[in-house]
Design an enzyme around this catalytic site. Structure first.
Site, PDB file in Angstrom:
ATOM      1  CG  ASP A   1      -1.917   1.113   1.159  1.00 26.07           C
ATOM      2  OD1 ASP A   1      -1.793   2.279   0.956  1.00 26.07           O
ATOM      3  OD2 ASP A   1      -2.999   0.974   1.718  1.00 26.07           O
TER       4      ASP A   1
ATOM      5  CE  LYS B   1      -4.059  12.473  -8.749  1.00 21.96           C
ATOM      6  NZ  LYS B   1      -3.199  11.391  -8.947  1.00 21.96           N
TER       7      LYS B   1
ATOM      8  CB  THR C   1      -9.162   3.902 -16.187  1.00 20.07           C
ATOM      9  OG1 THR C   1      -9.829   4.931 -15.077  1.00 20.07           O
ATOM     10  CG2 THR C   1      -8.117   4.381 -16.860  1.00 20.07           C
TER      11      THR C   1
ATOM     12  CE1 TYR D   1      -7.726  12.143  -8.213  1.00 20.05           C
ATOM     13  CE2 TYR D   1      -8.573  13.834  -9.645  1.00 20.05           C
ATOM     14  CZ  TYR D   1      -7.873  12.658  -9.431  1.00 20.05           C
ATOM     15  OH  TYR D   1      -7.034  12.022 -10.704  1.00 20.05           O
TER      16      TYR D   1
END
Ligand code: NDP
Length: 253
Positions: A59, A155, A186, A151
């Site tokens: 992980d 990023k 994806t 998120y």
């Protein structure tokens, strides 16, 4: 062309999606590729399909587990020449419904995952005066999107980290870059479309169309297109490119 022959590349999150396409591209250029993920089945399948030479289960949010796994890969196939810090995850929510825990989760996997992986390989790269580090950030590292504040913040942090590291390592023979894909075909994006459709009651085609509204090419990027950009940054021809954040996003940026 085997321009990566003799190189050992480590791809985090190499068992599916963008990471798997990157593993395939690097293997195709002659590198010995180790793929990393939390679950062995997809990693074993990646090897069975000829896209990687070995795998380690780890992980990326756990520095000591990842460090031990990287050491094991280096013992098996030599020191890491190329790191693709790709493992990541996305959660969405309106900002006022985004609690501190979601920020912690997004930073743990998307930022600290890159930090831990880079710390595990950089010393040896500096000692050998060669290395390629490519972090898979996102267009969300270069612009804002609604409902993904944690998120996006994570990023943006990845892009900042890459820029800082590139300057710090500039004279060492190591390059550090980010690739910033737009929406890419994806499981991550398919899951996000399905969840948004469920929550809003809109058709999946409608959700996808809104997702692509800012993309002049009006289509999802393919994982292979992201992998091609990564492969270039790992090639001898890209030795003078460091600290860049390269969008692969159909003209969105
Ligand atoms: P997927 O969800 O398809 O794959 C994610 C990969 O990361 C899996 O192999 C997963 O393996 C691995 N992973 C996730 N969490 C961990 C963890 N804690 N430790 C180790 N491995 C982990 O995602 P994508 O291929 O779409 O995304 C890859 C990267 O590209 C991510 O960083 C993502 O943010 C970024 N990106 C994706 C875009 C898209 O539209 N798809 C756009 C822009 C950026 P396992 O579950 O076995 O651990």
């Amino acid at each position: 062309m085997d321009f990566l022959a003799g190189r050992h590349a480590l791809v985090t999150g190499g068992g599916r999606g963008i990471g798997r396409a990157i593993a395939a591209a690097l293997s195709g250029a002659g590198a010995a590729v180790t793929v990393v993920g939390r679950e062995a089945t997809a990693l074993v399948d990646t090897i069975a399909c000829g896209m990687a030479a070995g795998y380690v289960v780890a992980d990326v949010t756990d520095e000591s587990v990842l460090g031990a796994a990287v050491a094991g890969a280096a013992a098996a196939r030599g020191p890491i020449d190329i790191l693709i810090a790709n493992a990541g995850g996305a959660e969405s929510a309106a900002f006022l419904k985004t609690d501190a825990e979601q920020f912690h989760r997004m930073f743990a996997v998307n930022v600290m995952g890159v930090v831990h992986a880079t710390r595990a390989v950089l010393d040896a790269m500096l000692a050998r005066r060669f290395g390629r580090v490519v972090a898979i950030a996102s267009t969300a590292g270069l612009k804002g999107y609604p409902y993904v504040s944690a998120y996006c913040a994570a990023k943006h942090a990845v892009v900042g980290l890459v820029r800082a590291l590139a300057v710090e390592t500039a004279k060492s023979g190591v390059t550090v870059n980010a690739v910033c894909p737009g929406y890419t075909d994806t499981e991550l994006v398919r899951g996000s479309i399905a969840r948004t459709a469920e929550v809003t009651g809109r058709a999946r085609e409608d959700v996808l169309a809104r997702m692509l509204a800012g993309n002049p090419q009006q289509r999802l990027v393919t994982p292979q297109e992201v992998a091609a950009a990564v492969l270039f940054l790992c090639s001898p021809a890209a030795g003078a490119i460091t600290g860049t954040a390269l969008p692969v996003a159909g003209g969105e940026l």
